[in-house]
Design a protein around this motif. Structure first.
Motif, short mmCIF file in Angstrom:
data_model
loop_
_atom_site.label_atom_id
_atom_site.label_comp_id
_atom_site.label_asym_id
_atom_site.label_seq_id
_atom_site.Cartn_x
_atom_site.Cartn_y
_atom_site.Cartn_z
N PRO A 105 0.82 -1.21 0.00
CA PRO A 105 0.00 0.00 0.00
C PRO A 105 0.86 1.27 0.00
O PRO A 105 1.99 1.27 0.48
CB PRO A 105 -0.81 -0.09 1.29
N LEU A 123 2.40 4.77 1.01
CA LEU A 123 2.86 5.25 2.31
C LEU A 123 1.81 6.09 3.01
O LEU A 123 1.62 5.98 4.22
CB LEU A 123 4.17 6.03 2.13
N THR A 131 -1.23 5.75 3.18
CA THR A 131 -2.29 4.95 3.79
C THR A 131 -1.79 4.20 5.02
O THR A 131 -2.57 3.54 5.69
CB THR A 131 -2.87 3.92 2.79
N ARG A 132 -0.49 4.31 5.31
CA ARG A 132 0.10 3.61 6.46
C ARG A 132 0.80 4.62 7.36
O ARG A 132 1.97 4.51 7.67
CB ARG A 132 1.11 2.59 5.96
N LYS A 133 0.06 5.61 7.82
CA LYS A 133 0.63 6.71 8.60
C LYS A 133 1.43 6.22 9.80
O LYS A 133 2.44 6.81 10.14
CB LYS A 133 -0.47 7.67 9.03
N GLU A 134 0.98 5.14 10.42
CA GLU A 134 1.67 4.64 11.61
C GLU A 134 3.06 4.09 11.29
O GLU A 134 3.90 3.96 12.18
CB GLU A 134 0.82 3.57 12.32
N ASP A 135 3.31 3.81 10.03
CA ASP A 135 4.62 3.26 9.61
C ASP A 135 5.61 4.34 9.20
O ASP A 135 6.80 4.06 9.05
CB ASP A 135 4.43 2.30 8.43
N THR A 144 4.50 12.51 9.18
CA THR A 144 3.26 11.73 9.28
C THR A 144 2.11 12.40 8.55
O THR A 144 1.27 11.74 7.95
CB THR A 144 2.89 11.51 10.76
N ASN A 196 5.93 8.28 -2.39
CA ASN A 196 6.10 7.15 -1.50
C ASN A 196 7.48 7.12 -0.84
O ASN A 196 8.04 8.16 -0.52
CB ASN A 196 5.79 5.83 -2.22
N GLU A 223 -11.32 2.18 10.23
CA GLU A 223 -11.55 0.94 9.49
C GLU A 223 -13.05 0.64 9.36
O GLU A 223 -13.51 0.21 8.31
CB GLU A 223 -10.83 -0.21 10.21
N LYS A 258 -8.98 -5.30 0.24
CA LYS A 258 -9.80 -4.72 1.32
C LYS A 258 -11.04 -5.57 1.58
O LYS A 258 -11.41 -5.80 2.73
CB LYS A 258 -10.20 -3.28 0.97
#
Length: 187
Positions: A36, A38, A40-44, A76, A83, A143, A178
């Motif tokens: 996915p 970047l 969409t993966r804010k915590e990463d 963040t 990406n 989610e 999804k």
């Protein structure tokens, strides 16, 4: 010999409409996985940035440089249209301007792609269904809201995954991922 390739296109779909050679896909498609975006993966973002920064800092002879809290927040909240490549380039550039042991927000010099609350303008020729607003209820997670929105869009598209993916602005393969994650079976 190993070949690793990446694309933002749905090669399986492209082979079905003869815009990508199926024999080539079968040769390179030993293992396929979706990574996915970047944004969409804010915590990463911060852990990835810290790892990249550690490696770049060592390469540039500045070991021990760390992200400040403000710099981490800015990373963040940035959209990252490029990406991980853009993140790496941003950190490499910022390290050049860094004047101490901590990489500050001012050194990042982020471009104009900051995340905003403004809706994105769809590309020309894109037909969009009427906007469905799902009012969150107390305790809803992001989610939960995404799942409801996807299911409503799929229903509005008559169960057609291709049409729903187009309306959602994501690749068909992403929508299938999804749907599987949410336990939704489609034909």
């Amino acid at each position: 010999m190993r070949l690793i390739s990446a694309t933002h296109r749905d090669l399986v779909e492209m082979t079905s409409v003869a815009s990508f050679r199926s024999d080539l896909l079968f040769r390179i498609n030993t293992i396929m996985f979706e990574l996915p975006a970047l944004r969409t993966r804010k915590e990463d973002i911060v852990p990835i940035a810290e790892h990249i920064l550690e490696r770049i800092a060592c390469d540039q002879g500045k070991p021990g440089v760390r992200l400040s809290a403000r710099a981490g927040d800015a990373l963040t909240n940035y959209a990252w249209p490029g990406n991980v490549r853009e993140l790496r380039n941003t950190l490499e550039r910022a390290l050049i301007f860094c004047q101490g042991e901590q990489l500050e927000l001012e050194s990042l010099r982020l471009g104009p792609h900051k995340v905003t609350s403004q809706p994105l303008t769809p590309p020309a020729g894109f037909t969009q269904s009427p906007q469905v607003i799902h009012e969150p209820t107390p305790g809803d997670s992001l989610e939960d809201m995404e799942r409801r929105h996807i299911l409503q869009t799929l229903k509005d598209a008559g169960g057609k995954v291709d049409a729903a993916a187009l309306r959602l602005g994501i690749a068909r393969s992403s929508l299938y991922v999804k749907l599987r994650r949410y336990g939704v079976a489609v034909r």
